[in-house]
Design an enzyme around this catalytic site. Structure first.
Site, mmCIF file in Angstrom:
data_model
loop_
_atom_site.group_PDB
_atom_site.id
_atom_site.type_symbol
_atom_site.label_atom_id
_atom_site.label_comp_id
_atom_site.label_asym_id
_atom_site.label_seq_id
_atom_site.Cartn_x
_atom_site.Cartn_y
_atom_site.Cartn_z
ATOM 1 C CB CYS A 1 2.211 -1.772 3.932
ATOM 2 S SG CYS A 1 1.840 -0.019 4.023
ATOM 3 C CG HIS B 1 -1.899 -3.150 -0.262
ATOM 4 N ND1 HIS B 1 -1.233 -4.035 0.555
ATOM 5 C CD2 HIS B 1 -1.339 -1.929 -0.017
ATOM 6 C CE1 HIS B 1 -0.326 -3.383 1.271
ATOM 7 N NE2 HIS B 1 -0.377 -2.110 0.947
#
Ligand SMILES: [Zn+2]
Lengths: 387, 130
Positions: free
Chosen positions: A88, A335
């Site tokens: 991420c 996200h």
């Protein structure tokens, strides 16, 4: 080492972009950034693309070359493009590689992109679990929310934290996201929305978790001394920091302190020669509500165990002492994992230029980002200022 | 998971065999082949763990990946083994019964199966040791 500045930034709308492919997301954000920077293709001499798992999300590897090709930099200009991966934190790390290329003198004008297309795959839970230790966490039954839930369980046990305080992180981020036209969710919510949502991994509920998203974000950088050739409002990179930690959560001495955030934050403040009080706003990695609380503590803005109260008192909302995640954060803005680190930087650019509209932080001069890979095995942190 | 990928760690997964650094005394489960404290000065040897430990933190998993979909909700925990190292594992108990500090011991169980005709994976889980 040369000083570096951002001269352009572009983003796509984040969300479930069913009609848009991975490459088209990249092109959409890329064109926006390159137009914003007012730079010609011939002037660009390198590109870095952050993507966590294009291989598993859309079955496409070699996305550095793919993206360069489709933004018109591959076929005729043969611009070198490099894919960067740190789960991420892939986007933040792609930006850091771009900064290294320019500050070292190896390159002049460099594009840093981040993208992820997550809604084309069924079992995204399993793909995301690959950000942790596949053999000894994921295979043992740890989902990614489950790992952050164990951080939350430890935090609550050590410091006490009310369900309302944790929920307020999501409420505040939706308040901000409702003021960001690129956010996935542009609606405000209440604490009861969070507290009555489905349990995902106790104590975390659905509204404690960032969503599955599609999206891309791109920024363009060059040496600070050349920035005024392209823009009247360059944004200076004051610090670029990265730190690592054990891949598995179980190997950390303290589950609710992210050692890599502490290390990257300290390094960033040293580089920028700034104090915590000098930061006007910060974009942190709220993949789960608990992560935002840990982040503002581990960056040193508030003492350990007090971020819940700080949030409850409204200090992290627009108008508070330290606005956190004015973009809406990962929770409300969305996200798309590889895009997130670049989106955080895009938001800092909007704020420092005074172009953030209804979510503008008054008088913003200095902003910071913190982008996390996995449960904290990689953390990338940057500080930016107006010139 | 492919057969070889699982099979190569059968001693560790079935019997809680990890490793130990004879130089500094640190123990590792999951096993490491290099001591992160001593690095090249470390001497790594196998180490069998007793399987006794306690719950350090936990979560009840309600949304699982396809692999454990049929088991949910299940209790996931980080367990500190009495020898000092920590491991992530299932705890076989009612979701309401788990707590921080709960004594647990390892047991040999089916983990999952690669479909109706696939390989059955066995391994270690934990149960209450009160
Ligand atoms: Zn050692």
């Amino acid at each position: 080492m040369r000083d570096v500045a951002i001269i352009g930034a572009g983003i796509t709308k984040f969300g479930e972009r069913w009609s848009t492919s991975f490459r088209d997301l990249c092109t959409e954000a890329g064109i926006a950034a390159i137009e914003d920077a007012n730079v010609a293709g011939e002037q660009i001499d390198a590109m870095f693309v952050g993507s966590m798992s294009a291989g598993r999300f859309v079955g496409q590897e070699h996305v550095g070359a793919l993206v360069a090709d489709y933004v018109g930099l591959g076929g005729e200009l043969h611009i070198p493009a490099t894919r960067v991966e740190a789960a991420c934190a892939s986007g933040g790390l792609a930006f850091r590689q771009a900064v290294a290329a320019v500050s070292s003198g190896m390159s002049e004008v460099v594009v840093a992109a981040g993208a992820e297309k997550m809604t084309d795959v069924g079992d995204s839970t399993d793909v995301l679990a690959g950000a942790a230790d596949r053999e000894w966490e994921s295979f043992a039954g740890a989902t990614f929310p489950g790992l952050y839930a164990m951080i939350a369980c430890d935090y609550i046990h050590k410091y006490g934290l009310t369900r309302e305080q944790l929920a307020q992180v999501a409420v505040k981020n939706h308040y901000h996201g409702a003021r960001n036209p690129y956010a996935q969710f542009q609606n405000e919510i209440t604490q009861s929305t969070v507290m009555n949502s489905t349990l995902v991994a106790s104590p975390l509920r659905l509204f404690d978790c960032s969503p599955v998203s599609d999206g891309a974000a791109v920024v363009v950088i060059c040496p600070l001394e050349r920035a005024h050739e392209f823009t009247d409002t360059p944004i200076k990179v004051l610090a670029s920091a990265q730190a690592g930690d054990t891949i598995a959560l179980h190997d950390r001495p303290d589950f609710s302190t992210m050692g890599a955030t502490v290390a990257a934050g300290n390094s960033a403040f040293r580089q920028a020669k700034l104090q915590r009080k000098d930061i006007d706003f910060v974009e942190v990695h709220d993949c789960f509500t608990i992560a935002e609380l840990c982040a503002i503590e581990d960056l040193g803005f508030v003492p350990k165990g007090t971020a819940g109260k700080f949030t409850e008192e409204g200090e992290t909302q627009l108008g508070g002492k330290l606005p956190v995640n004015t973009s809406g954060g990962l929770k409300s803005c969305g996200h798309p994992v590889g895009a997130t680190g670049i989106k955080q930087i895009w938001e800092v650019v909007q704020q420092l230029r005074g172009e953030a509209g209804k979510r503008q932080v008054e008088g913003a001069e200095i902003g910071m980002t913190q982008n996390v890979g996995g449960t904290g095995a990689t953390v990338v942190s940057h500080i930016f200022g107006r010139v | 998971m492919t057969v070889a990928r699982f099979w190569r760690e059968i001693p560790q997964r079935y019997n809680l065999v990890g490793t130990k650094c004879e130089t500094c005394g640190a123990v590792f489960f999951p096993p490491r082949t290099l001591c992160p404290h001593c690095r090249r000065d470390g001497k790594i040897v196998p180490c069998k763990f007793s399987g006794k430990g306690k719950v350090m933190t936990y979560s009840v998993i309600h949304s699982a990946s396809d692999q454990y979909f049929d088991l949910k909700p299940y209790v996931l925990a980080i367990i500190e083994l009495e020898e000092g190292t920590r491991v992530t594992s299932h705890v076989i108990c009612e979701p309401d019964d788990v707590y921080i500090g709960m004594p647990v011991k390892s047991v040999f169980r089916v983990l999952d199966c690669d479909g109706p005709d696939g390989v059955i994976h066995y391994g270690t889980k934990f149960t209450s040791d009160v």
